[in-house]
Write a protein that holds these residues in place. Structure first.
Motif, short mmCIF file in Angstrom:
data_model
loop_
_atom_site.label_atom_id
_atom_site.label_comp_id
_atom_site.label_asym_id
_atom_site.label_seq_id
_atom_site.Cartn_x
_atom_site.Cartn_y
_atom_site.Cartn_z
N ALA A 26 0.80 -1.23 0.00
CA ALA A 26 0.00 0.00 0.00
C ALA A 26 0.83 1.28 0.00
CB ALA A 26 -0.94 0.00 1.20
N VAL A 27 2.09 1.23 0.44
CA VAL A 27 2.90 2.46 0.43
C VAL A 27 3.16 2.94 -0.99
CG1 VAL A 27 4.02 2.03 2.65
CG2 VAL A 27 5.06 1.11 0.55
N ILE A 28 2.79 2.17 -1.99
CA ILE A 28 2.93 2.62 -3.37
C ILE A 28 2.10 3.87 -3.62
CG2 ILE A 28 1.04 1.34 -4.47
CD1 ILE A 28 3.13 0.59 -6.67
N TRP A 29 1.03 4.07 -2.82
CA TRP A 29 0.23 5.29 -2.90
C TRP A 29 0.85 6.43 -2.08
CZ3 TRP A 29 -3.47 1.01 -1.86
CH2 TRP A 29 -4.14 0.59 -3.02
N GLY A 30 1.92 6.15 -1.35
CA GLY A 30 2.53 7.13 -0.47
C GLY A 30 2.47 6.66 0.98
N ALA A 85 4.83 11.44 0.51
CA ALA A 85 3.68 11.33 1.41
C ALA A 85 2.46 10.87 0.63
CB ALA A 85 3.41 12.67 2.09
N TYR A 86 2.26 11.46 -0.53
CA TYR A 86 1.19 11.04 -1.43
C TYR A 86 1.79 10.91 -2.82
CZ TYR A 86 -3.06 10.98 -4.22
OH TYR A 86 -4.04 10.62 -5.10
N ASN A 87 1.80 9.70 -3.34
CA ASN A 87 2.47 9.42 -4.61
C ASN A 87 1.56 9.79 -5.79
OD1 ASN A 87 4.21 8.54 -6.57
ND2 ASN A 87 4.03 6.36 -6.09
N GLN A 88 1.97 10.80 -6.54
CA GLN A 88 1.20 11.23 -7.71
C GLN A 88 1.66 10.56 -8.99
OE1 GLN A 88 1.67 15.53 -7.48
NE2 GLN A 88 -0.21 15.72 -6.25
N ASN A 89 2.69 9.72 -8.87
CA ASN A 89 3.23 9.03 -10.05
C ASN A 89 3.16 7.51 -9.86
OD1 ASN A 89 4.11 11.48 -11.47
ND2 ASN A 89 5.67 11.62 -9.86
N VAL A 90 1.99 7.04 -9.48
CA VAL A 90 1.85 5.60 -9.26
C VAL A 90 1.93 4.87 -10.60
CG1 VAL A 90 0.48 5.88 -7.18
CG2 VAL A 90 -0.66 5.76 -9.39
N PRO A 101 -4.38 0.38 -8.75
CA PRO A 101 -5.79 0.80 -8.69
C PRO A 101 -5.93 2.12 -7.93
CG PRO A 101 -5.38 -0.91 -7.09
CD PRO A 101 -4.11 -0.76 -7.87
N ALA A 102 -7.15 2.63 -7.87
CA ALA A 102 -7.40 3.89 -7.17
C ALA A 102 -7.17 3.72 -5.67
CB ALA A 102 -8.83 4.35 -7.44
N SER A 131 14.61 7.70 -6.27
CA SER A 131 14.74 6.95 -7.53
C SER A 131 14.95 5.46 -7.25
CB SER A 131 15.89 7.50 -8.37
OG SER A 131 17.12 7.41 -7.67
N GLN A 132 15.73 5.16 -6.20
CA GLN A 132 15.93 3.75 -5.83
C GLN A 132 14.61 3.14 -5.37
OE1 GLN A 132 18.48 3.11 -2.41
NE2 GLN A 132 19.12 1.08 -3.13
N TRP A 133 13.84 3.90 -4.60
CA TRP A 133 12.54 3.41 -4.13
C TRP A 133 11.59 3.19 -5.30
CZ3 TRP A 133 7.49 5.34 -4.24
CH2 TRP A 133 6.58 4.72 -3.38
#
Length: 572
Positions: free
Chosen positions: A80-84, A280-285, A290-291, A357-359
């Motif tokens: 879930a951290v993919i969304w930030g 904090a909030y990933n805008q480049n998922v 998904p949403a 970038s590594q993340w």
């Protein structure tokens, strides 16, 4: 722009969860559930030395916590951290304090007040026969997902981290000896705990020095397939043993081991003070992600709220509770322990890398996160903070994940056996312990090897776990609400979270329904439809039961009390 210091997140998260236990759980115990230290629990009323065994609350907490934890509170946040980091952090902390702790505490209390009955049986009493039948379907599917998927996760970790093999299997011997020392020899619990944990970490050092890898092919099976068969054979045998022989001591030692593992992670964060590189909030998922809403709330299930906890609380834990007042510590603090693990997973997967970038290279797709990312990121932090070699740190974290997943798996098999026996009774077929266990193993292994010799079929229906799990949590809270209304107790602290979890879970189920149809995943689509129909049906039955309970005469308080002879010499 640099992210926050991971130490800040850790301190805020830990403080919130401890405040929840010290304050909110006390409110629930006194005003909502009104637990009574003198109430005769099923462990005493139905004591049989096999499933119903009065147990020291610290030992029982270890069983409950490690049974509900497994790999899920690592996997969910690590994905879930993919969304930030912020959405995951907020859901884990707020969910643990106001929903998970209340749910686990309440499910345990509800079962104890009903002679240790399972959540499926409770649904029959409080929402009717039709609701019970549908509830059992949901519970069985959920348990099948858990045991099959965790077998795949464990086997994959044993192959990827061969240093974890010796401590994983050696822990069984340690647990058997601990059980004998506590229950047969009556040795001091603190001394036994210290020796058991020392032996477990000695096995970790031994495993790191002597890693074990299986041949590329054994009787035509890949290494993962061999481990899966061995895991299910172990789980089947373990599910038939009296709980004090293996289940309790194994889970207790693993619970202590988890807190040591968490202390290592958080101690390393305290010293290294790594920076959170994830946004904090990933805008480049990634495009396949998904949403955020509503999928966040079902991606992170264990660690925020989980219906599986209710099956454990009512399936095994309630049968071992010595005092009803222990349910606050075992249930609510068990959820806090899982929340701390989920918080550690968030820290490891967002601050365990040097640059954004590594993340981003690691999180290049929605399926990239998981236990391996937690192990890699956590080992990096431990190396930086405590100076442990990354290989040894990875072995410690991988062993921690494997042992938790294994305890959840063998508890899951035991619970599936209970469910199979309940379904058999409804069908007019009486299944003994052995026959029911064979049914569980055959069904689980059939699913696991349905896609090939590597056992990857265990993950076939895993995409449905999040929504199924959360729907079950909402339905469990519905049963608790009906009980509270019947007793004339305040019920809004349970009803409000129930409605929220129900809304996001049904929304997520419909989102997944569209995705399964677009991808041509017909099995998942059919199962998703079955789960949605069952959940909505049970919801309707629950609402009807709530209305009837409000109109009915309130139930008197239970007055069954322990005698002096039944009270354990508690080590408190």
């Amino acid at each position: 722009m640099d992210g926050p210091n991971a130490l800040v997140l850790a301190v805020i998260g830990i403080a919130m969860m401890l405040a929840g236990y010290l304050l909110y759980s006390k409110f629930l115990a006194q005003k909502i559930y009104r637990v009574n230290a003198e109430f005769k629990t099923p462990a005493h009323a139905l004591r049989d030395g096999v499933d119903h065994v009065p147990t020291n609350r610290y030992v029982l907490w270890g069983h409950h916590f490690t049974s509900v934890a497994g790999a899920a509170p690592i996997v969910g946040p690590a994905v879930a951290v993919i969304w930030g980091w912020l959405p995951a952090f907020l859901w884990v902390t707020i969910g643990t304090v106001f929903i998970a702790g209340m749910h686990d505490f309440g499910a345990l209390w509800a079962s104890v007040r009903n002679r240790g009955q399972s959540i499926g049986t409770l649904s029959g009493r409080y929402i009717g026969g039709r609701g019970r039948n549908l509830f059992l379907v949901v519970v069985f599917l959920l348990l099948l997902m858990v045991v099959a998927a965790f077998a795949v996760v464990i086997s994959g970790l044993l192959v990827a981290q061969p240093g974890a093999v010796i401590p994983t299997w050696g822990a069984l011997v340690v647990a058997l000896l601990v059980g004998q020392a506590i229950y047969r020899l009556r040795w001091n619990l603190l001394a036994v705990t210290a020796v058991g944990v020392a032996a477990l970490y000695g096995l970790i050092l031994l495993g790191d020095r002597f890693p074990v890898s299986l041949p590329e092919s054994t009787f035509g099976l890949a290494p993962e397939g061999v481990w899966i068969i061995l895991l299910f054979l172990y789980a089947g045998v373990a599910s038939l043993l009296p709980v004090w022989v293996l289940l309790q001591p194994r889970d207790f030692i693993n619970g202590i081991q988890l807190f040591i593992g968490l202390a290592i992670i958080y101690g390393a964060v305290l010293i290294a003070t790594p920076t959170v590189v994830a946004p904090a909030y990933n805008q480049n998922v990634p495009e396949d992600a998904p949403a955020l809403v509503p999928l966040l709330f079902v991606t992170i299930a264990c660690g925020a709220i989980s219906g599986f906890h209710g099956t454990v609380a009512t399936g095994t834990t309630s049968k071992q509770l010595d005092r009803e007042t222990d349910s606050r510590f075992v249930g609510y603090f068990g959820a806090v322990g899982e929340g701390l693990l989920a918080l550690g997973a968030i820290v490891a997967t967002t601050a365990g890398y040097q640059t954004i970038s590594q993340w981003e290279q690691v999180y290049d797709s929605f399926s990239s996160g998981g236990v391996p990312v937690f192990v890699e990121g956590g080992a990096s932090i431990v190396n930086a903070g405590l100076g442990l070699p990354e290989g040894l740190a990875a072995t410690i974290l991988a062993t921690m994940a494997v042992l938790f997943a294994a305890t959840t798996m063998d508890t899951g098999v035991r619970l599936m056996r209970f469910v199979v026996q309940e379904i058999g009774q409804l069908a007019g077929v009486k299944l003994g312990l052995g026959a029911a266990t064979v049914v569980v193993l055959v069904v689980s292994l059939a699913l696991t090897f349905s896609q090939g010799a590597d056992g990857s079929g265990g993950l076939l229906i895993w995409p449905l776990f999040g929504t199924t799990n959360q729907l079950l949590a909402a339905l469990t809270m519905g049963i608790i609400v009906v009980m509270l209304i019947r007793k004339g107790r305040p019920f809004l602290p349970v009803l409000i979270p129930m409605l929220f979890v129900l809304a996001v879970s049904i929304a997520a189920a419909f989102v997944q329904l569209v995705d399964f149809y677009a991808a041509g995943e017909w099995l998942l689509l059919v199962l998703d439809v079955v789960i949605i129909i069952a959940a909505l049906w049970v919801l309707v039955e629950s609402l009807i039961a709530m209305g009837a309970a409000r109109r009915a005469e309130k139930e008197p308080e239970d007055e069954v009390a322990l005698t002096d002879d039944e009270k354990l010499p508690l080590e408190r």
